[in-house]
Design an enzyme around this catalytic site. Structure first.
Site, PDB file in Angstrom:
ATOM      1  N   LYS A  35       0.793  -1.270   0.015  1.00  0.00           N
ATOM      2  CA  LYS A  35       0.006  -0.127  -0.096  1.00  0.00           C
ATOM      3  C   LYS A  35       0.931   1.266  -0.118  1.00  0.00           C
ATOM      4  O   LYS A  35       1.971   1.251   0.126  1.00  0.00           O
ATOM      5  CB  LYS A  35      -0.998  -0.078   1.334  1.00  0.00           C
ATOM      6  CG  LYS A  35      -0.160   0.122   2.551  1.00  0.00           C
ATOM      7  CD  LYS A  35      -1.086  -0.383   3.815  1.00  0.00           C
ATOM      8  CE  LYS A  35      -0.202  -0.292   5.035  1.00  0.00           C
ATOM      9  NZ  LYS A  35      -1.089  -0.604   6.073  1.00  0.00           N
ATOM     10  N   TYR A 256      18.331  28.975   9.125  1.00  0.00           N
ATOM     11  CA  TYR A 256      17.399  29.814   9.765  1.00  0.00           C
ATOM     12  C   TYR A 256      17.092  29.740  11.249  1.00  0.00           C
ATOM     13  O   TYR A 256      16.986  28.617  11.854  1.00  0.00           O
ATOM     14  CB  TYR A 256      15.774  29.379   8.994  1.00  0.00           C
ATOM     15  CG  TYR A 256      15.657  29.753   7.507  1.00  0.00           C
ATOM     16  CD1 TYR A 256      15.484  30.938   7.160  1.00  0.00           C
ATOM     17  CD2 TYR A 256      15.641  28.711   6.626  1.00  0.00           C
ATOM     18  CE1 TYR A 256      15.304  31.263   5.765  1.00  0.00           C
ATOM     19  CE2 TYR A 256      15.457  28.919   5.116  1.00  0.00           C
ATOM     20  CZ  TYR A 256      15.234  30.270   4.780  1.00  0.00           C
ATOM     21  OH  TYR A 256      15.051  30.317   3.382  1.00  0.00           O
TER      22      TYR A 256
END
Ligand code: PLP
Length: 365
Positions: A35, A256
């Site tokens: 899946k 950042y």
């Protein structure tokens, strides 16, 4: 030159992991669970490695079509069954076996016109409380299904909520055994964790096991046990290269938010991998990586296209050096996806499923 990042799917590792699951349940047949596009690996890319399975278990009709398009004529099981009546037509046409977990799916089958009756897996909710009939309603669902001319063979299945933890499978296994005691049909109970941890239990000795994560080489119960402990090899590697080097002084920060600040002079490598490639942004400073096969760590925040690694003690590392985010390095060292997932507060499943479409993937034997 394309951006230097690449995922590799290891065909031989898939084969070996599938065999490992077989060893744990030598008398069972094996559904390779594919899946979610084979847990992010790509159905077409894992097919060669997993074609030794007895069947493929997945969710989407489109994924079932892809497996048939690869030439697979064996069993395919839809783990959630059909979502609307129309889906049954494709089940008939492609000979898909499907789970039946609710009354509505039986209603749809009762109205379905087919020449060939379907093989179905009747699902019991033995405690997970997602899909399936409660134990006390299971027999009546079976009786109703069994009376339908649209239905050929009925197999019996359930799914464990705690096969990877201390609660274990005995409660659910007992509930399932009790409610199915004199019903005929093949049984399917065990996911990877049940298969590996409870190999002596009747659940694992049942007719079909359903390993997913183990086949892809991640441990179902990390950190209690590593993939290595279970004899599993990574089926996916994510490697990138250093594209820049910076020299920091004490007090200099990285990335950042300046979340990492150097305590002294240090060399860092900027790597062509970021959260837009599927690497978790949440991974903190210290998340393990390999640089040229040697263990190191990330520094500062992961950004969209880049992350930063510590080159302390790695005098030979520089622009062009390989950085392994998980899986195998070019020199054969391994970084467990489970260790990276742990740093991100999640599981290997989520990382492999999140590999971004922009990452080029190659299949290796
Ligand atoms: C996903 C799934 C599995 C496989 O689980 P793993 O933990 O990956 O082994 C087995 N059975 C069902 C019903 C599933 O949905």
């Amino acid at each position: 030159m394309p951006r230097p990042i690449q995922a590799t799917i290891h065909t031989q590792a898939l084969r070996q992991n599938l065999n490992r699951a077989r060893q744990a349940a030598p008398d069972a047949q094996v559904w390779a669970v594919t899946k979610a596009n084979a847990y992010g690996h790509g159905i077409e890319r894992v097919f060669e490695g997993l074609r030794g399975a007895d069947g493929f278990a997945l969710l989407d009709l489109s994924e079932a079509e892809r497996v048939r398009a690869l030439g697979w004529r064996g069993p395919i099981l839809l783990l959630e069954g059909v979502f609307e009546a129309r889906d049954l037509e494709l089940c008939s046409r492609l000979h898909l076996w499907h789970t039946v977990h609710c009354d509505e799916q039986i209603d749809m089958l009762a109205l379905h016109k087919t020449h060939e009756p379907h093989r179905v897996f009747l699902k019991m909710n033995s405690g997970m409380n997602r899909l399936g009939f409660a134990p006390e309603r299971f027999r009546s669902a079976w009786t109703r299904l069994n009376a339908l001319p649209q239905v050929d063979e009925i197999s019996l299945m359930t799914h464990f909520s705690d096969a990877d933890g201390p609660k274990g499978i005995s409660g659910q296994m007992a509930r399932f055994a009790e409610a199915t005691r004199d019903l005929p049909g093949e049984r399917s109970l065990s996911n990877s964790a049940a298969t590996l941890r409870h190999a002596q239990d009747a659940a694992v000795k049942a007719d079909w096991i359903r390993p997913g994560i183990a086949v892809y080489g991640s441990s179902p119960d990390f950190p209690e046990h590593s993939a290595e402990h279970w004899g599993l090899q990574p089926a996916m590697s994510l490697n990138a290269q250093i594209i820049a080097v910076q020299h920091l002084q004490a007090g200099d920060s990285v990335g950042y938010g300046s979340s990492f600040v150097a305590e002294g002079p240090m060399r860092i490598g900027v790597v062509a991998c970021g959260y837009a490639d599927g690497y978790p942004r949440i991974c903190p400073t210290g998340t393990p990586v390999l640089v040229g096969g040697v263990p190191s760590r990330t520094l500062g925040r992961v950004s969209m296209d880049m992350l930063t690694v510590d080159l302390d003690g790695l005098a030979d590392a520089g622009v062009g050096s390989q950085v392994t985010l998980w899986g195998r390095s070019a020199t054969g060292q391994t970084l467990s996806i489970d260790a990276v997932a742990q740093a991100a507060g999640t599981v290997g499943y989520e990382l492999m499923c999140a590999l971004a479409p922009r990452v080029p993937v190659v299949v290796q034997d």
